[in-house]
Motif scaffolding. Structure first.
Motif, PDB file in Angstrom:
ATOM      1  N   GLU A 118       0.820  -1.212   0.000  1.00  0.00           N
ATOM      2  CA  GLU A 118       0.000   0.000   0.000  1.00  0.00           C
ATOM      3  C   GLU A 118       0.856   1.264   0.000  1.00  0.00           C
ATOM      4  OE1 GLU A 118      -3.271   0.168  -0.282  1.00  0.00           O
ATOM      5  OE2 GLU A 118      -3.344  -2.025  -0.465  1.00  0.00           O
ATOM      6  N   SER A 119       2.117   1.119   0.447  1.00  0.00           N
ATOM      7  CA  SER A 119       3.002   2.291   0.486  1.00  0.00           C
ATOM      8  C   SER A 119       3.673   2.545  -0.857  1.00  0.00           C
ATOM      9  CB  SER A 119       4.079   2.100   1.559  1.00  0.00           C
ATOM     10  OG  SER A 119       5.009   1.089   1.168  1.00  0.00           O
ATOM     11  N   GLU A 120       3.429   1.679  -1.829  1.00  0.00           N
ATOM     12  CA  GLU A 120       4.120   1.798  -3.119  1.00  0.00           C
ATOM     13  C   GLU A 120       3.523   2.930  -3.946  1.00  0.00           C
ATOM     14  OE1 GLU A 120       5.201  -0.891  -7.077  1.00  0.00           O
ATOM     15  OE2 GLU A 120       4.613  -1.867  -5.209  1.00  0.00           O
ATOM     16  N   ARG A 121       4.425   3.704  -4.534  1.00  0.00           N
ATOM     17  CA  ARG A 121       4.034   4.780  -5.434  1.00  0.00           C
ATOM     18  C   ARG A 121       4.823   4.615  -6.731  1.00  0.00           C
ATOM     19  NH1 ARG A 121       1.018   4.775  -1.865  1.00  0.00           N
ATOM     20  NH2 ARG A 121       0.290   6.494  -0.527  1.00  0.00           N
TER      21      ARG A 121
ATOM     22  N   CYS B 172      17.677  -0.484 -11.953  1.00  0.00           N
ATOM     23  CA  CYS B 172      18.563  -0.100 -10.852  1.00  0.00           C
ATOM     24  C   CYS B 172      17.777  -0.174  -9.542  1.00  0.00           C
ATOM     25  CB  CYS B 172      19.104   1.315 -11.073  1.00  0.00           C
ATOM     26  SG  CYS B 172      20.262   1.861  -9.792  1.00  0.00           S
ATOM     27  N   LEU B 173      18.381  -0.806  -8.543  1.00  0.00           N
ATOM     28  CA  LEU B 173      17.743  -0.973  -7.239  1.00  0.00           C
ATOM     29  C   LEU B 173      18.480  -0.113  -6.210  1.00  0.00           C
ATOM     30  CD1 LEU B 173      17.472  -4.881  -7.329  1.00  0.00           C
ATOM     31  CD2 LEU B 173      15.825  -3.206  -8.188  1.00  0.00           C
ATOM     32  N   LEU B 174      17.732   0.683  -5.439  1.00  0.00           N
ATOM     33  CA  LEU B 174      18.332   1.589  -4.464  1.00  0.00           C
ATOM     34  C   LEU B 174      17.674   1.389  -3.101  1.00  0.00           C
ATOM     35  CD1 LEU B 174      18.266   4.913  -6.548  1.00  0.00           C
ATOM     36  CD2 LEU B 174      20.120   3.247  -6.427  1.00  0.00           C
ATOM     37  N   SER B 175      18.450   1.611  -2.068  1.00  0.00           N
ATOM     38  CA  SER B 175      17.899   1.545  -0.712  1.00  0.00           C
ATOM     39  C   SER B 175      18.505   2.653   0.129  1.00  0.00           C
ATOM     40  CB  SER B 175      18.178   0.181  -0.069  1.00  0.00           C
ATOM     41  OG  SER B 175      19.559   0.031   0.187  1.00  0.00           O
ATOM     42  N   GLY B 176      17.797   3.022   1.189  1.00  0.00           N
ATOM     43  CA  GLY B 176      18.299   4.059   2.070  1.00  0.00           C
ATOM     44  C   GLY B 176      17.364   4.256   3.249  1.00  0.00           C
ATOM     45  N   VAL B 177      17.758   5.168   4.146  1.00  0.00           N
ATOM     46  CA  VAL B 177      16.933   5.539   5.294  1.00  0.00           C
ATOM     47  C   VAL B 177      16.745   7.046   5.245  1.00  0.00           C
ATOM     48  CG1 VAL B 177      16.781   5.635   7.804  1.00  0.00           C
ATOM     49  CG2 VAL B 177      17.701   3.595   6.704  1.00  0.00           C
ATOM     50  N   PHE B 178      15.484   7.484   5.130  1.00  0.00           N
ATOM     51  CA  PHE B 178      15.170   8.910   5.051  1.00  0.00           C
ATOM     52  C   PHE B 178      15.103   9.487   6.463  1.00  0.00           C
ATOM     53  CE2 PHE B 178      12.440  12.554   3.735  1.00  0.00           C
ATOM     54  CZ  PHE B 178      13.259  13.019   2.723  1.00  0.00           C
ATOM     55  N   ILE B 179      15.273  10.799   6.557  1.00  0.00           N
ATOM     56  CA  ILE B 179      15.265  11.448   7.859  1.00  0.00           C
ATOM     57  C   ILE B 179      13.973  11.084   8.604  1.00  0.00           C
ATOM     58  CG2 ILE B 179      14.239  13.559   6.944  1.00  0.00           C
ATOM     59  CD1 ILE B 179      16.028  15.073   9.003  1.00  0.00           C
ATOM     60  N   GLY B 180      14.118  10.790   9.884  1.00  0.00           N
ATOM     61  CA  GLY B 180      13.020  10.224  10.655  1.00  0.00           C
ATOM     62  C   GLY B 180      13.130   8.716  10.749  1.00  0.00           C
TER      63      GLY B 180
ATOM     64  N   LEU C  69      12.909   1.992  -0.231  1.00  0.00           N
ATOM     65  CA  LEU C  69      13.422   1.164  -1.326  1.00  0.00           C
ATOM     66  C   LEU C  69      12.914   1.741  -2.639  1.00  0.00           C
ATOM     67  CD1 LEU C  69      12.867  -2.456   0.052  1.00  0.00           C
ATOM     68  CD2 LEU C  69      14.973  -1.129   0.066  1.00  0.00           C
ATOM     69  N   VAL C  70      13.783   1.768  -3.634  1.00  0.00           N
ATOM     70  CA  VAL C  70      13.438   2.355  -4.933  1.00  0.00           C
ATOM     71  C   VAL C  70      13.825   1.379  -6.035  1.00  0.00           C
ATOM     72  CG1 VAL C  70      14.045   4.163  -6.575  1.00  0.00           C
ATOM     73  CG2 VAL C  70      13.598   4.762  -4.203  1.00  0.00           C
ATOM     74  N   ARG C  71      12.912   1.216  -6.971  1.00  0.00           N
ATOM     75  CA  ARG C  71      13.194   0.392  -8.149  1.00  0.00           C
ATOM     76  C   ARG C  71      13.068   1.297  -9.373  1.00  0.00           C
ATOM     77  NH1 ARG C  71      11.206  -5.627  -9.028  1.00  0.00           N
ATOM     78  NH2 ARG C  71      11.205  -5.430  -6.785  1.00  0.00           N
ATOM     79  N   LEU C  72      14.176   1.495 -10.084  1.00  0.00           N
ATOM     80  CA  LEU C  72      14.209   2.367 -11.262  1.00  0.00           C
ATOM     81  C   LEU C  72      14.314   1.501 -12.515  1.00  0.00           C
ATOM     82  CD1 LEU C  72      16.883   4.874  -9.919  1.00  0.00           C
ATOM     83  CD2 LEU C  72      14.448   5.343 -10.089  1.00  0.00           C
TER      84      LEU C  72
ATOM     85  N   LYS D 146      10.831   4.649 -15.254  1.00  0.00           N
ATOM     86  CA  LYS D 146       9.710   4.293 -14.389  1.00  0.00           C
ATOM     87  C   LYS D 146      10.237   4.169 -12.972  1.00  0.00           C
ATOM     88  CE  LYS D 146       6.102   0.782 -13.714  1.00  0.00           C
ATOM     89  NZ  LYS D 146       5.550  -0.502 -14.196  1.00  0.00           N
ATOM     90  N   LEU D 147       9.627   4.913 -12.053  1.00  0.00           N
ATOM     91  CA  LEU D 147      10.097   4.966 -10.665  1.00  0.00           C
ATOM     92  C   LEU D 147       9.057   4.337  -9.748  1.00  0.00           C
ATOM     93  CD1 LEU D 147      11.904   6.031  -8.331  1.00  0.00           C
ATOM     94  CD2 LEU D 147      10.706   8.206  -8.512  1.00  0.00           C
ATOM     95  N   ALA D 148       9.458   3.288  -9.044  1.00  0.00           N
ATOM     96  CA  ALA D 148       8.590   2.648  -8.046  1.00  0.00           C
ATOM     97  C   ALA D 148       9.249   2.783  -6.681  1.00  0.00           C
ATOM     98  CB  ALA D 148       8.369   1.180  -8.388  1.00  0.00           C
ATOM     99  N   VAL D 149       8.492   3.271  -5.691  1.00  0.00           N
ATOM    100  CA  VAL D 149       9.030   3.523  -4.349  1.00  0.00           C
ATOM    101  C   VAL D 149       8.170   2.811  -3.319  1.00  0.00           C
ATOM    102  CG1 VAL D 149       9.694   5.285  -2.671  1.00  0.00           C
ATOM    103  CG2 VAL D 149       9.780   5.816  -5.111  1.00  0.00           C
TER     104      VAL D 149
END
Length: 911
Positions: A815-818, A861-869, A874-877, A890-893
């Protein structure tokens, strides 16, 4: 004693060994033999033998003391009196290898200069080579006239010797060699092949730092003045370099435009579609050359051009196809190797060569056969898969493991290309998995099967069964544990998980402690996900409590309590699954460092204090003449930001910043001054939830000055979301003694505010007496303009990797996917687009997906990280070329917070 050079025969032929003729020689004995150089009547043959032994000792790593080297050198110079040509050549070699000192060179210079002007061409050529290796720049000017004459000498051996010496001297005395341009230019027009080859190499090196000059050189020579096949091959390479540098310059121009105009993620159609290829006609004409080496070099150059089209490839593919049927193995190898590379990016262009390559599968040269079969696998269609598999069955038993690995990787790519053919390809992989082979070969097969299971859902059941059969008789602990781990993740999701329990528990009974421990963990995963199996799993785990290894017993105890709800981490089913299947996000290197730095105390070790940031090894250190700042200022030398314990300790000790809370991230130092300026200043950005602290690391590089009341005045007029709340000045900044001054800003808590800050370094400067080191009482106020600083969205993202991206992605709430699509406009390549987006987001690439294959038209391309807070993201490009060079993305987050997923899209949209 020197080590013998042993050459062993093939084991199948004989177990006897060949020994070097120099076996058992000792340096002391050879130095004694060197006394024959002093004999009144020189024995040329005996002297050659002694020099040969001396050269062998030097090349085997034996070192002569200064006294020994001097004695041998002077003894060798006496051999100039011999007229024997063979001995004279050995003397030249000996002098060159001894590398005499400046004082000793003078002694032999006269003899070498005499030989350089000799009527014997062999003496002249060798004397030039030796002289240029041993003289310094002072003596070089004395013989420069002779070297210029030698370059245009009619004898090709002499001319080539002078040109090759020029290539060597260019490293030590470039200014002298650059004065020879006219003579070298004349030698380039020579009709002698070797002279033209060496002259072109030297002329290119003289001009290599001047891109325009190299381009003019290549332009003039491509009109037909080069006849030597060797020189033509060299010219083709230089032409390719010019074409590549033109492309790189275009890429750089676009990058600079991107830096100056941050709105880079936008629809763009204003850029040109790419430049012409002014040298392509020359490369194409070389395909019609009489020399085979020139044809191959031209074909290879065309196939490696950036953005080469299928139409441009056609003439190169045609000539390579002709070489496939050549009687010369080297031509067949060169052709099939080039076609193999082309097949990775333009498989359709190579399809016409398939019939010719099928005949090479039975080639006696196994390297050619391997390249042929892997090329066919890349270019084959769905209907040809079964035929290829039959041909490869016998082929695999005849090649070495290193070739088998190449074939396995090609089969994996073919299966992903034609997923409907997974049964025949999976059966082939399982059959070769049972055959004999080394670890790397078996690992390649196992990795391929695992990838196929992940990417082709229909292949899961058969693939897991093949892996289970393999671990029944696997001799490699690493592969057994890898398969068990994978089986624990995927097995419970199959239609009948119970059929895998027998294979897993057999490992508990039959294997070593490492595999047994892994099997226990796998059993626990089945128990956690399959309720019907839980009672049986409990029985098996209880049996493991009596194992002889403490690790196995400890795991069994933990999992029994965990599955029974007795452990503190297992209060809910979700907690149990998270513990068993969750990825370990803390980098092991960071954990090890924290444990080593932990000082025993009443307070227990807190794993939450370990940095989650993935630290990268810097590719190159920035070279400066001044000393680098020490302490917290130098804690981060790499380009990847991290939370450093020294920064936390420093900031928490300053009362003004103590109430800001926990430090989220510290950036790498950003240079605000040029190298070698009067004052060196860089800044580190410290990010908190509601504040940003700028730490300015200052160094005074002027010995005659003392700076006091040092502070940085920051203008935040272009950063509306920030308000300055505190400033901490630096009381004194002596010469070469780094210090820090701080400026703190407040922002909305949890908001990734961005902005641009202008900086001015203000201070009171006092003159220092060099003799006493004391500063004047009176000072003068002064200021120094620094570079601007930007705080971007990437500063609020920690680069945190995940060990298994797929598992981490699936564990996040869908449900958090955009998802959204973006046009990135015209780009030089997909790699440029990938790099730009990674830079904007500031996230950690996973599983090597930041590397884009050459000439690829799509990439994920697969990306990961921790945002402030502390929000995991996770990002799939997915990138693709929608036109000649139009890049679409195409950007999936997915994240722990849907609002952050929206924020990531907002960051990308705004660039």
């Amino acid at each position: 004693m020197a080590q013998p050079l042993v050459v062993k025969k093939d084991d199948d032929l004989d177990e006897e060994e060949y020994y070097s003729p120099f076996l058992g020689i000792e340096k002391g004995a050879v130095l004694q033999e060197a006394r024959v150089f002093h004999d009144p009547q020189l024995d040329a043959r005996r002297c050659c033998q002694v020099i040969t032994k001396l050269l062998y000792l030097l090349n085997q790593g034996d070192t002569f003391t200064k006294v020994e080297a001097t004695e041998v050198f002077f003894a060798t110079t006496k051999l100039f009196q011999s007229k024997d040509a063979g001995l004279r050549r050995m003397v030249y070699l000996m002098i060159k290898e001894l590398s005499p000192s400046a004082d000793e060179v003078i002694i032999v210079t006269s003899s070498l200069m005499k030989d350089m002007n000799s009527k014997t061409d062999m003496y002249r050529a060798n004397a030039i080579r030796v002289l240029c290796r041993i003289i310094d720049s002072t003596l070089l000017t004395q013989i420069e006239r002779y070297l210029k004459q030698a370059i245009v000498d009619k004898n090709p051996v002499v001319a080539s010797a002078a040109l090759v010496s020029g290539i060597y001297l260019l490293q030590t005395s470039p200014e002298v060699v650059k004065r020879w341009s006219n003579e070298v230019q004349e030698a380039v027009q020579s009709r002698l092949g070797l002279v033209q080859f060496h002259a072109l190499a030297l002329l290119h090196q003289i001009r290599q730092n001047d891109r325009l000059a190299v381009s003019k050189l290549v332009t003039s020579l491509t009109r037909g003045s080069v006849r030597s096949p060797l020189a033509q091959c060299l010219l083709i390479r230089y032409t390719s370099q010019v074409m590549f540098s033109d492309s790189a310059k275009l890429h750089l121009d676009r990058y600079l435009i991107h830096e100056c105009h941050p709105q880079v993620i936008r629809e763009s159609s204003m850029n040109s579609q790419g430049g012409d290829r002014p040298f392509f006609d020359f490369l194409e004409s070389c395909l019609r050359n009489k020399a085979e080496m020139v044809i191959l070099e031209a074909a290879r150059a065309i196939t490696e051009l950036n953005g080469v089209t299928s139409r441009e490839l056609t003439p190169a593919i045609t000539v390579l196809q002709l070489f496939l049927s050549s009687s010369k193995p080297v031509l067949r190898f060169a052709a099939v190797r080039t076609l193999n590379k082309v097949a990775s990016t333009h498989p359709l262009a190579v399809t016409n060569c398939n019939i010719d390559m099928e005949s090479l599968i039975s080639d006696q040269n196994r390297s050619i056969a391997t390249l042929a079969i892997t090329t066919l696998l890349k270019t084959g269609n769905e209907s040809s898969v079964d035929r290829l598999m039959k041909q490869m069955t016998n082929f695999m038993s005849d090649i070495a493991d290193e070739f088998k690995i190449v074939v396995v990787e090609a089969i994996r790519s073919l299966c992903l290309k034609f997923p409907l053919k997974y049964r025949s390809l999976m059966n082939f992989l399982s059959n070769i998995l049972r055959e004999e082979g080394g670890f790397e070969y078996k690992k390649a097969i196992v990795d391929s099967i695992i990838i196929l299971i992940k990417d082709i859902p229909d292949a899961k059941e058969s693939g897991l069964f093949h892996l289970c059969e393999f671990i029944e008789d696997c001799e490699f602990t690493y592969l057994s544990t890898q398969i068990l781990h994978f089986l624990g993740n995927e097995g419970p999701k199959t239609s009948d998980p119970s059929k895998y329990i027998r294979y897993i528990y057999n490992r508990v009974i039959l294997e070593n402690a490492t595999v047994r421990a892994s099997a226990v963990s796998t059993l626990a995963k089945f128990g956690a996900l399959v309720d019907s199996l839980k009672p049986r799993i409990f029985v098996l785990l209880r049996r493991c409590l009596f194992d002889g290894d403490d690790e196995v017993r400890d795991r069994a105890t933990l999992y029994l309590k965990l599955l029974g709800g007795e452990a503190t981490v297992g209060e809910t089913e979700k907690d149990v699954n998270e513990f068993l299947f969750g990825s370990f996000d803390i980098p092991l290197v960071n954990l090890e460092t924290s444990l080593r730095n932990y000082e025993p105390s009443e307070a227990p070790f807190d794993i939450s204090s370990v940095s989650l940031e993935t630290k990268s090894q810097p590719l190159a250190e920035k070279k400066t003449t001044g000393k680098k700042p020490t302490g917290p200022a130098s804690a981060l030398s790499g380009p990847v930001p991290t939370v450093d314990a020294s920064y936390e300790k420093l900031l928490s000790s300053i009362p003004e910043f103590a109430g800001f809370g926990k430090l989220f991230k510290s950036s790498a130092p950003v240079e605000l001054t040029e190298a070698e300026t009067e004052y060196s200043v860089n800044v580190v950005k410290h990010i908190y939830d509601g504040h940003v602290v700028l730490q300015y690391n200052c160094t005074n590089t002027i010995p005659e000055q003392l700076l006091e009341e040092v502070v940085v005045f920051v203008d935040a007029s272009e950063a509306d979301e920030f308000s300055e709340v505190a400033t901490k000045s630096l009381r004194s900044l002596p010469y070469d003694s780094p210090g820090q001054t701080f400026v703190a800003f407040e922002k909305l808590e949890g908001v990734p505010a961005t902005g641009k800050f202008s900086n001015i370094l203000k201070f009171i400067v006092k003159e220092v007496d060099p003799s006493t080191g004391e500063a004047d009482d009176d000072g003068v106020e002064d200021e120094y303009q620094l570079e601007d600083l930007e705080i971007t969205s990437a500063d609020y993202m920690l680069r945190v990797g995940v060990s298994n991206f797929r598992n981490a992605w699936e564990s996040m709430d869908p449900e958090s996917e955009r998802v959204d699509e973006y046009g990135l406009g015209v780009r030089e390549s997909l790699a440029e687009a990938v790099s730009a987006v990674i830079s904007i987001l500031g996230m950690q690439p996973c599983e090597g997906t930041d590397v884009v294959p050459s000439n690829s038209r799509s990439h994920t391309c697969l990306l990961s990280g921790v945002f402030i807070g502390n929000v995991k993201v996770l990002v799939r490009l997915s990138f693709g070329l929608s036109g000649p060079k139009e890049v679409a993305m195409k950007l999936a987050v997915r994240s722990d917070d849907p609002e952050i997923s929206d924020k990531i899209h907002e960051i990308v949209a705004n660039g």
